[in-house]
Design an enzyme around this catalytic site. Structure first.
Site, PDB file in Angstrom:
ATOM      1  N   LEU A  31       0.863  -1.183   0.000  1.00  0.00           N
ATOM      2  CA  LEU A  31       0.000   0.000   0.000  1.00  0.00           C
ATOM      3  C   LEU A  31       0.895   1.228   0.000  1.00  0.00           C
ATOM      4  CD1 LEU A  31      -2.495  -1.348   2.690  1.00  0.00           C
ATOM      5  CD2 LEU A  31      -2.738  -1.433   0.195  1.00  0.00           C
ATOM      6  N   GLY A  42       0.049   4.621  -1.014  1.00  0.00           N
ATOM      7  CA  GLY A  42      -0.704   5.828  -1.348  1.00  0.00           C
ATOM      8  C   GLY A  42      -0.399   7.028  -0.491  1.00  0.00           C
ATOM      9  N   GLY A  43       0.412   6.838   0.566  1.00  0.00           N
ATOM     10  CA  GLY A  43       0.609   7.906   1.538  1.00  0.00           C
ATOM     11  C   GLY A  43       1.771   8.826   1.225  1.00  0.00           C
ATOM     12  N   LYS A  96       5.748   8.774   0.854  1.00  0.00           N
ATOM     13  CA  LYS A  96       6.430   8.376   2.083  1.00  0.00           C
ATOM     14  C   LYS A  96       7.426   7.250   1.810  1.00  0.00           C
ATOM     15  CE  LYS A  96       5.582   6.950   6.834  1.00  0.00           C
ATOM     16  NZ  LYS A  96       4.576   6.576   7.842  1.00  0.00           N
ATOM     17  N   GLY A 148      -8.694   5.565   1.356  1.00  0.00           N
ATOM     18  CA  GLY A 148      -8.302   4.510   2.278  1.00  0.00           C
ATOM     19  C   GLY A 148      -7.950   3.218   1.550  1.00  0.00           C
ATOM     20  N   LYS A 184       5.831   5.464  11.488  1.00  0.00           N
ATOM     21  CA  LYS A 184       4.852   6.537  11.310  1.00  0.00           C
ATOM     22  C   LYS A 184       5.399   7.893  11.733  1.00  0.00           C
ATOM     23  CE  LYS A 184       1.628   3.519  10.212  1.00  0.00           C
ATOM     24  NZ  LYS A 184       1.151   3.384   8.797  1.00  0.00           N
TER      25      LYS A 184
END
Length: 560
Positions: A165, A167-168, A179, A274, A448
């Protein structure tokens, strides 16, 4: 006259003199008097008590009952859906030929979510119906590992696709762009480490496991540029984009966007909805069908910033060769809670199905119970193993149902908006023979914040073929709790304040607050608290050894 007063008091742009409670009471009064509510800006509070509760707005106990009289709420929902459909049609009409089909699919997915939101009658779970997950539905990793591996590991890997994933953005750590392109260890980025891991796997077992990146419109362009550097690696890399949905004005419940562009003044009008969007987007991309034709059977999905989420051959073997002969369509890796994970989603039994329970679904009166490790001992790592044929079947049946996450945001211009999102793990209830596997904590190593970054950059871990392994010198296999203050939030500030990463092999807890810098070769042991008061500065000198110490603003060192 009454209607005009109500509309001007509630719908008007300047509502700061009305408290949220007063707004609800005004709306309730309007319902009771049977006012005409065709005005779009009324629909939010008239129809969606659930949203208000989620956003922390107090709602009178008889609100829902009052709305339901005479079918008022249903009428409002229909009107609102019509208004939304009209707005989306106008946006779609501005699409170019090349983007039309993709935008149309995105809008169809968005409208499905929007419709589900409007039809929601109450909370997504009733607390009294929640049951503890059956013991056999959450298996110990040790038990799975004890089976051992077959001689032909390559035959297992031929059935696997790795999906990250991606997408951030790195904005929460003060970085621009994806990221996944932040350097986290020895100048290697998250993406570098992922590619190195899979390349090592392929070379070791003479396999051909592909890597798939689910990008967002925020990360796609920059990610594709960097992929050229991996042309000579032994990994086939594919990408697809998750959907792009319009942010909703919290007042009108209509799109903020006035055009399809995601740049300039329109940049904040759109959002990626999301990671629950993976099912539809992966299916629509054509990659799902392609991998099925290649004989692939499972995808391993994880967050690209979870450095512990490597391919686990034992879980893969368990899926492809189930001991009871019953194929499991969905495995969620869970691990034991610590104090840092009390808000993490957990697995429960609900209506006879294994289900993911998130803290956002928990009534306020039960939040402490949810956070406790007495009843809910494990949490979701978001490392998931999912059957490709099952995804295809459920997509064709339109049978993937996930709880809607309401994510309120405030844009740079002060406008309050709502994002409708879903989480990939919430679909577990839709799959057959779903299973939780309680894995070691080492499989959950997310980055994070810069506090997490300190851990993975330190001597606590060694790096081998893209994978991080905790040092054998660490007596206790738990991860230290590190809390760096706001002066360290941005990666650039964090790096400036550390001449080198401290030795934390024997660290249990570190709290740093205020204007603090670290010299080279600092050693931290036990519990260390460093607090520089406002106007003070603390420079930890090179070679300092702090063990169970509190360093205060006046530079005194006290035993802790």
């Amino acid at each position: 006259m009454a209607t005009r007063f109500f509309s001007s008091a509630y719908i008007g742009n300047k509502r700061e003199h009305l408290s949220k409670q007063a707004e609800i009471e005004a709306v309730l009064l309007g319902c009771q008097r049977g006012f005409s509510v065709y005005a779009q800006n009324l629909f939010l509070d008239l129809s969606l008590a659930g949203i208000l509760i989620t956003l922390g707005v107090p709602v009178p106990s008889d609100f829902t009952a009052t709305m339901s009289k005479g079918g008022i709420a249903q009428f409002e929902c229909q009107q609102l859906e019509s208004a939304m459909e009209k707005e989306l049609a106008q946006l779609l009409a501005t699409a170019s030929k090349t983007e039309y089909n993709q935008v149309k699919k995105d809008f169809e997915g968005f409208q499905k979510l929007f419709h589900s939101l409007l039809q929601r009658k109450g909370p997504s779970v009733e607390w009294e119906k929640i049951q503890k997950a059956p013991e056999d539905s959450i298996q110990s990793y040790d038990k799975i590992q004890a089976r051992g591996l077959p001689d032909d590991v390559a035959s297992l890997l031929r059935k696997l696709v790795v999906v990250k994933l991606n997408g951030g953005l790195g904005t929460s750590m003060g970085c621009k762009g994806p990221k996944s392109l932040i350097s986290v260890r020895n100048e290697n980025t998250f993406l570098d480490l992922t590619v190195l891991q899979i390349e090592h796997l392929n070379r070791t077992y003479n396999a051909d496991v592909p890597l798939v990146l689910m990008n967002s419109f925020n990360t796609d362009e920059d990610t594709k540029k960097i992929l050229q550097k991996y042309n000579h690696y032994g990994v086939k890399i594919y990408t697809f984009n998750q959907s792009r949905y319009p942010r909703i004005n919290r007042e009108s419940l209509l799109p903020v966007a006035k055009e399809l562009s995601s740049s300039g003044s329109n940049a904040e009008a759109w959002y990626p909805p999301g990671h629950g969007d993976i099912y539809a987007s992966f299916y629509n991309s054509g990659l799902l069908e392609m991998f099925l034709q290649q004989g692939k059977e499972y995808i391993f999905v994880s967050n690209i910033d979870n450095l512990g989420a490597t391919v686990d051959l034992n879980i893969l073997h368990h899926l492809l060769n189930p001991p009871n002969g019953k194929q499991c369509e969905f495995v969620m890796e869970v691990t034991d809670k610590t104090r840092a994970d009390v808000k993490g989603g957990t697995l429960i039994q609900y209506d006879g199905k294994l289900r993911l329970l998130e803290i956002a679904q928990v009534p306020k009166t039960h939040v402490d119970e949810f956070k406790s490790v007495t009843k809910f001992k494990i949490f979701n790592t978001n490392n998931l193993w999912i059957s490709l044929t099952a995804i295809e079947r459920l997509q064709k049946q339109n049978a993937i149902d996930m709880e809607i996450i309401l994510n309120p945001k405030t844009l740079d211009d002060g406008l309050n908006v709502i994002q409708l999102e879903t989480a990939v793990g919430a679909a577990i209830k839709c799959f057959e023979n779903a299973l939780g596997v309680n894995v070691p904590r080492s499989r959950f190593l997310p980055v994070k914040t810069t506090s997490d970054l300190m851990l993975v950059m330190s001597n606590l871990y060694s790096l081998n073929a893209g994978s991080l392994t905790m040092s054998e010198k660490r007596e206790f296999r738990t991860v230290p709790l590190v809390k760096l203050g706001s002066s360290f939030t941005k990666v650039q500030d964090y790096l400036t304040r550390l001449e080198s990463i401290p030795d934390i092999i024997e660290l249990d807890h570190l709290t740093v607050s205020g204007d603090v810098t670290f010299g080279k070769h600092v050693v931290l042991k036990g519990t260390v608290i460093i607090i520089a008061n406002h106007g003070d500065r603390i420079d930890i000198p090179p070679g300092a050894i702090l063990e169970n110490k509190i360093v205060s603003g006046n530079l005194r060192i006290l035993d802790h």
